[in-house]
Design a protein around this motif. Structure first.
Motif, short mmCIF file in Angstrom:
data_model
loop_
_atom_site.label_atom_id
_atom_site.label_comp_id
_atom_site.label_asym_id
_atom_site.label_seq_id
_atom_site.Cartn_x
_atom_site.Cartn_y
_atom_site.Cartn_z
N ALA A 1 19.25 -23.86 -22.82
CA ALA A 1 19.40 -25.20 -23.40
C ALA A 1 18.28 -26.14 -22.94
O ALA A 1 18.07 -27.20 -23.52
CB ALA A 1 20.76 -25.79 -23.03
N ARG A 2 17.53 -25.73 -21.92
CA ARG A 2 16.47 -26.58 -21.36
C ARG A 2 15.07 -26.03 -21.62
O ARG A 2 14.09 -26.52 -21.05
CB ARG A 2 16.70 -26.74 -19.86
N ILE A 3 14.95 -25.02 -22.46
CA ILE A 3 13.64 -24.46 -22.80
C ILE A 3 12.77 -25.53 -23.43
O ILE A 3 13.23 -26.30 -24.29
CB ILE A 3 13.79 -23.24 -23.74
N ARG A 4 11.51 -25.56 -23.01
CA ARG A 4 10.54 -26.50 -23.57
C ARG A 4 9.28 -25.75 -23.95
O ARG A 4 8.92 -24.76 -23.32
CB ARG A 4 10.19 -27.57 -22.54
N PRO A 5 8.55 -26.25 -24.96
CA PRO A 5 7.31 -25.59 -25.37
C PRO A 5 6.09 -26.03 -24.57
O PRO A 5 5.07 -25.35 -24.56
CB PRO A 5 7.16 -26.01 -26.83
N SER A 6 6.18 -27.19 -23.91
CA SER A 6 5.01 -27.66 -23.17
C SER A 6 5.44 -28.37 -21.89
O SER A 6 6.57 -28.85 -21.77
CB SER A 6 4.16 -28.60 -24.03
N PHE A 7 4.49 -28.42 -20.96
CA PHE A 7 4.74 -28.99 -19.64
C PHE A 7 3.48 -29.72 -19.20
O PHE A 7 2.43 -29.61 -19.82
CB PHE A 7 5.07 -27.87 -18.64
N GLU A 8 3.59 -30.43 -18.10
CA GLU A 8 2.42 -31.06 -17.52
C GLU A 8 1.50 -29.97 -16.98
O GLU A 8 1.97 -28.91 -16.57
CB GLU A 8 2.83 -32.00 -16.38
N TYR B 1 9.98 -9.78 -16.29
CA TYR B 1 10.16 -10.70 -17.43
C TYR B 1 10.41 -12.14 -17.01
O TYR B 1 9.93 -13.06 -17.66
CB TYR B 1 11.34 -10.25 -18.30
N ALA B 2 11.20 -12.34 -15.99
CA ALA B 2 11.56 -13.68 -15.53
C ALA B 2 10.95 -13.89 -14.15
O ALA B 2 11.11 -13.04 -13.27
CB ALA B 2 13.07 -13.83 -15.48
N TYR B 3 10.27 -15.03 -13.99
CA TYR B 3 9.62 -15.29 -12.71
C TYR B 3 9.14 -16.73 -12.66
O TYR B 3 9.07 -17.43 -13.68
CB TYR B 3 8.45 -14.34 -12.47
N TYR B 4 8.76 -17.16 -11.46
CA TYR B 4 8.19 -18.50 -11.24
C TYR B 4 6.68 -18.44 -11.43
O TYR B 4 6.02 -17.49 -11.02
CB TYR B 4 8.51 -18.98 -9.83
N THR B 5 6.13 -19.47 -12.05
CA THR B 5 4.69 -19.57 -12.23
C THR B 5 4.35 -21.06 -12.42
O THR B 5 5.18 -21.92 -12.18
CB THR B 5 4.21 -18.71 -13.43
N ASP B 6 3.14 -21.34 -12.87
CA ASP B 6 2.82 -22.73 -13.23
C ASP B 6 2.32 -22.76 -14.68
O ASP B 6 1.98 -21.74 -15.24
CB ASP B 6 1.84 -23.38 -12.26
N ALA B 7 2.31 -23.95 -15.22
CA ALA B 7 1.99 -24.12 -16.64
C ALA B 7 0.49 -24.02 -16.94
O ALA B 7 0.10 -24.14 -18.10
CB ALA B 7 2.54 -25.46 -17.13
N GLY B 8 -0.33 -23.84 -15.94
CA GLY B 8 -1.77 -23.73 -16.16
C GLY B 8 -2.40 -25.06 -16.50
O GLY B 8 -1.73 -26.08 -16.62
N GLU B 9 -3.70 -25.04 -16.70
CA GLU B 9 -4.41 -26.31 -16.90
C GLU B 9 -4.09 -26.98 -18.23
O GLU B 9 -4.21 -28.19 -18.36
CB GLU B 9 -5.91 -26.12 -16.75
N ASP B 10 -3.63 -26.22 -19.24
CA ASP B 10 -3.30 -26.84 -20.53
C ASP B 10 -1.83 -27.19 -20.66
O ASP B 10 -1.41 -27.74 -21.68
CB ASP B 10 -3.74 -25.95 -21.68
N GLY B 11 -1.01 -26.88 -19.66
CA GLY B 11 0.41 -27.23 -19.71
C GLY B 11 1.18 -26.43 -20.74
O GLY B 11 2.25 -26.83 -21.16
N MET B 12 0.63 -25.29 -21.18
CA MET B 12 1.29 -24.40 -22.16
C MET B 12 1.51 -25.08 -23.50
O MET B 12 2.48 -24.84 -24.18
CB MET B 12 2.63 -23.87 -21.63
N ARG B 13 0.64 -25.92 -23.92
CA ARG B 13 0.80 -26.61 -25.20
C ARG B 13 0.41 -25.73 -26.34
O ARG B 13 -0.39 -24.91 -26.33
CB ARG B 13 -0.03 -27.89 -25.22
#
Length: 110
Positions: free
Chosen positions: A22-29, A98-110
């Motif tokens: 329910a909290r899935i998002r397509p982009s992040f900071e 398949y499931a793990y912690y990471t970061d959104a990278g420099e583009d924020g996964m946009r």
């Protein structure tokens, strides 16, 4: 050492996936901490992950992460004790697929 957590508890832990999805998002900071939930590359923010799991015992996200994530089935995890789950999760041999912690990278996964 304790009793295995059992299928009923494992199923309840897996059911938390509904709350996470329910909290899935397509982009992040940029470089925001995120958790990948599955092989569909669906992500939630670290804050949302922490908020969802804050309502449950601390070992539950470890069991969730171990189950059906490339090395162990949820059925195998259900036969473990809480202590064994925590040891397995903390082991350098655990490599989530398949499931793990990471970061959104420099583009924020946009």
């Amino acid at each position: 050492m304790g009793e295995p957590i059992g299928k009923r508890v494992m199923d309840t832990i897996i059911d938390v996936t509904v709350e996470l999805k329910a909290r899935i998002r397509p982009s992040f900071e940029p470089y925001e901490g995120v958790y990948r939930l599955n092989d569909f590359a669906e992500y939630v923010s670290e804050g949302d992950w922490d908020e969802v799991w804050s309502r449950y015992p601390g070992w539950w996200p470890k069991a969730w992460m171990l189950a059906d994530n490339g090395q162990f089935t949820s059925e195998q995890i259900s036969r473990l004790t809480v202590e064994q789950i925590e040891q397995l999760f903390d082991s350098p041999a655990f490599e989530p697929e398949y499931a793990y912690y990471t970061d959104a990278g420099e583009d924020g996964m946009r």
